[in-house]
Design a protein around this motif. Structure first.
Motif, short mmCIF file in Angstrom:
data_model
loop_
_atom_site.label_atom_id
_atom_site.label_comp_id
_atom_site.label_asym_id
_atom_site.label_seq_id
_atom_site.Cartn_x
_atom_site.Cartn_y
_atom_site.Cartn_z
N ALA A 37 46.88 -7.72 -3.13
CA ALA A 37 46.06 -8.32 -2.06
C ALA A 37 44.73 -7.61 -1.87
N LYS A 38 44.60 -6.38 -2.38
CA LYS A 38 43.36 -5.64 -2.18
C LYS A 38 42.28 -5.99 -3.21
N PHE A 39 42.63 -6.77 -4.22
CA PHE A 39 41.65 -7.20 -5.22
C PHE A 39 40.94 -8.44 -4.70
N PRO A 40 39.64 -8.62 -5.01
CA PRO A 40 38.91 -9.76 -4.48
C PRO A 40 39.56 -11.09 -4.88
N PRO A 41 39.52 -12.09 -3.99
CA PRO A 41 40.10 -13.40 -4.29
C PRO A 41 39.20 -14.17 -5.24
N GLY A 42 39.75 -15.23 -5.83
CA GLY A 42 38.93 -16.06 -6.70
C GLY A 42 39.78 -16.99 -7.52
N THR A 62 27.49 -22.31 -10.45
CA THR A 62 28.90 -22.61 -10.17
C THR A 62 29.56 -21.46 -9.40
N LEU A 63 29.33 -20.24 -9.85
CA LEU A 63 29.93 -19.08 -9.20
C LEU A 63 29.43 -18.94 -7.76
N LYS A 64 28.15 -19.19 -7.54
CA LYS A 64 27.61 -19.12 -6.18
C LYS A 64 28.23 -20.20 -5.30
N LYS A 65 28.44 -21.37 -5.85
CA LYS A 65 29.05 -22.47 -5.10
C LYS A 65 30.46 -22.09 -4.67
N TRP A 66 31.26 -21.52 -5.59
CA TRP A 66 32.61 -21.08 -5.24
C TRP A 66 32.57 -19.99 -4.18
N SER A 67 31.59 -19.12 -4.30
CA SER A 67 31.45 -18.03 -3.33
C SER A 67 31.18 -18.56 -1.93
N GLU A 69 31.67 -21.66 -0.76
CA GLU A 69 32.65 -22.61 -0.25
C GLU A 69 33.99 -21.99 0.09
N LYS A 70 34.36 -20.87 -0.60
CA LYS A 70 35.73 -20.40 -0.41
C LYS A 70 35.93 -18.90 -0.48
N TYR A 71 35.32 -18.22 -1.46
CA TYR A 71 35.78 -16.88 -1.81
C TYR A 71 34.95 -15.73 -1.24
N GLY A 72 33.75 -15.99 -0.78
CA GLY A 72 32.94 -14.93 -0.20
C GLY A 72 32.05 -14.22 -1.20
N ASN A 88 27.92 -11.91 -5.48
CA ASN A 88 27.13 -13.13 -5.30
C ASN A 88 26.03 -13.06 -4.25
N THR A 89 25.86 -11.93 -3.60
CA THR A 89 24.80 -11.79 -2.61
C THR A 89 24.05 -10.49 -2.87
N PHE A 90 22.86 -10.40 -2.28
CA PHE A 90 22.09 -9.16 -2.43
C PHE A 90 22.85 -7.99 -1.82
N GLU A 91 23.47 -8.20 -0.66
CA GLU A 91 24.19 -7.12 -0.01
C GLU A 91 25.31 -6.59 -0.90
#
Length: 504
Positions: A37-42, A62-67, A69-72, A88-91
């Motif tokens: 559970a500690k590994f990022p979802p996807g 595509t990866l940004k869209k998934w990020s 819509e669902k996974y962060g 998927n973000t600058f931060e």
């Protein structure tokens, strides 16, 4: 004892039951994640292929869209049998590549670089030799090769030669994408090889063909892009054929570089170090031990990296700039007036006057945001287990910085799909340089040629607009909403007509 009991139980299972158990074990293994559970979802995709069938023509989008819509901002994907983390973000990119730079700066062995292995800089493992080589390259570019005055002089002189060459076409259509490639390659040639070529020089045309074929083969480019993410594809036709052809093009490039290395060795004068090869040979002879990484193979691959990265990024960004100017003539007019008021039609552009050119700088920065040259950068890897934004990332995990995702993030950039240079100008009309636009990446793996590329893009764009009126050769301007995805995102075509301004 327990294993014997399991074996006895399996003896009474029918073949169908055994098949069902095997199927369940495969599915369990497929869905199992590192650290649970500690590994990022996807998304997991499908067995063997992972998310490959679902990436589409623009994986970064595509990866940004998934990020979103669902996974962060920090997510994982299954690539073949490998779990890969995507930022998927600058931060997220900044937290990993800058704040934990030493933990996220390694490389995995890549099929695309099997001809040179750990040599060069871009694909080199993050070890002490890498740090020595990068420090050497940065020191050369900053102190020896491209001091501020020498850089301005070099780019203006090469730019003048280039403008004279373009003027010979008269009002005929010009494939500006092609010739800008020639221009930026000549700059790299002077920096790395100490040689400037006339544009019609057969030796120069040979070099251009080698560099262009290395990274811009339209037929092989999509296959190579997928191999860079899914190395196993390099063993499967038709990908294996594309990889073999790429290997051969690399070997040709390395052989060409060795020709110049041998020439520099014959003529080497330690009191007259003028280019990168000279500086490397000096370092190897007088400052480094015999067992260091300063070898001919390293120098070949280093020069390859200079040409492959330095030529393509600057020329492609300049091509996108011209295309956006033709698609948004209101900015063309403002920038042209800004140039006339600040430098005039005969002045020498310099990086020092950028504060007086806010729209020019804002326009270039918005092009870099809107058309990210390396949408997914190069694969990183973790040197040891780390924590990132609440997740545990195991040692050796492959990490993709989605630079395009950061540039198209609606949190940092409202209406990110809209091309709007004014977003980079403050209420006082001043240009605001953004540290969130990172076309050259960030952290320990940032591109050492960033300063050179930024200077090329600014000075060459200004010189083009000083000398010529530019218009599309076709009914519509070059399209800016689509491109060719290979090693970089390049424009499909940029055919224009250049008309010299009065007084030229």
């Amino acid at each position: 004892m327990a294993s014997a009991q399991v074996f006895q139980m399996l003896q009474f299972c029918s073949p169908w039951n055994l098949a069902a158990i095997g199927f369940c074990l495969v599915i369990w293994y497929w869905w199992k994640r590192p650290c649970d559970a500690k590994f990022p979802p996807g998304p997991r995709g499908v067995p063997l292929l992972g998310i490959l069938p679902f990436l589409g023509k623009a994986p970064a989008v595509t990866l940004k869209k998934w990020s979103l819509e669902k996974y962060g901002p920090v997510m994982s994907i299954r690539m073949g049998r490998t779990d890969v983390v995507v930022l998927n973000t600058f931060e997220a990119i900044h937290q990993a590549l800058v704040k934990q730079s030493a933990s996220y700066s390694d490389r995995v062995s890549m099929e695309l670089f099997r001809t040179t292995g750990n040599d060069g800089l871009g694909a080199r493992k993050y070890d002490e030799d890498y740090k020595v080589q990068k420090h050497f390259g940065l020191k050369f570019l900053r102190e020896t090769g491209l001091g501020k005055r020498r850089l301005d002089n070099l780019l203006n002189e090469e730019g003048d030669q280039f403008m004279e060459y373009l003027s010979s076409f008269g009002d005929k259509p010009v494939d500006l994408k092609k010739y800008l490639y020639w221009l930026t390659s000549n700059v790299i040639s002077q920096v790395a090889l100490g040689k400037r070529h006339d544009y019609g020089d057969p030796d120069y045309q040979e070099l251009l063909g080698i560099v262009s074929n290395l990274i811009s083969q339209p037929g092989d480019a999509p296959k190579l892009a997928l191999i860079s993410m899914y190395g196993v594809l390099g063993k499967i036709p038709p990908f294996s054929g594309a990889l073999k052809r790429f290997d051969q093009r690399q070997l040709t490039m390395l052989s060409y570089m060795q020709k110049y290395i041998d020439q520099h060795k014959r003529d080497f004068d330690p009191d007259n170090v003028t280019d990168f090869i000279d500086a490397f040979l000096y370092e190897a002879k007088f400052k480094q031990s015999e067992n260091s990484s300063f070898t001919d193979k390293q120098l070949q691959a280093y020069c390859r990296d200079f040409f492959a990265a330095g030529t393509e990024t600057s020329s492609s960004t300049l091509s996108w700039c011209i295309a956006f100017l033709l698609n948004f003539p209101e900015y063309y007019e403002i920038i042209e007036k800004e140039i006339n008021d600040t430098i005039g039609t005969a002045g020498r552009p310099s990086m020092s006057e950028r504060n007086d050119m806010p729209m020019t700088c804002a326009f270039i920065q918005e092009v870099m945001r809107n058309r990210t040259l390396a949408p997914l950068a190069m694969l990183h890897a973790t040197t040891h287990a780390t924590k990132l934004m609440g997740y545990v990332i195991p040692k050796g995990t492959q990490v993709i910085p989605n630079l395009d995702g950061a540039h198209m993030d609606p949190v940092d950039w409202p209406n990110p799909d809209v091309f709007n240079p004014r977003r980079h100008i403050d209420e006082n009309g001043k240009f605001v340089k953004s540290n969130k636009i990172i076309p050259f990446s960030v952290g320990a793996r940032f591109c050492i040629g960033e300063s050179l590329a930024r200077a090329e893009i600014y000075i060459f764009l200004v010189k083009l607009l000083q000398r010529f009126h530019i218009k599309s050769s076709k009914q519509f301007p070059p399209p800016v909403n689509e491109g060719i995805i290979s090693a970089t995102l390049s424009i499909k075509e940029c055919e224009v007509i250049l008309t010299e301004k009065d007084g030229k």
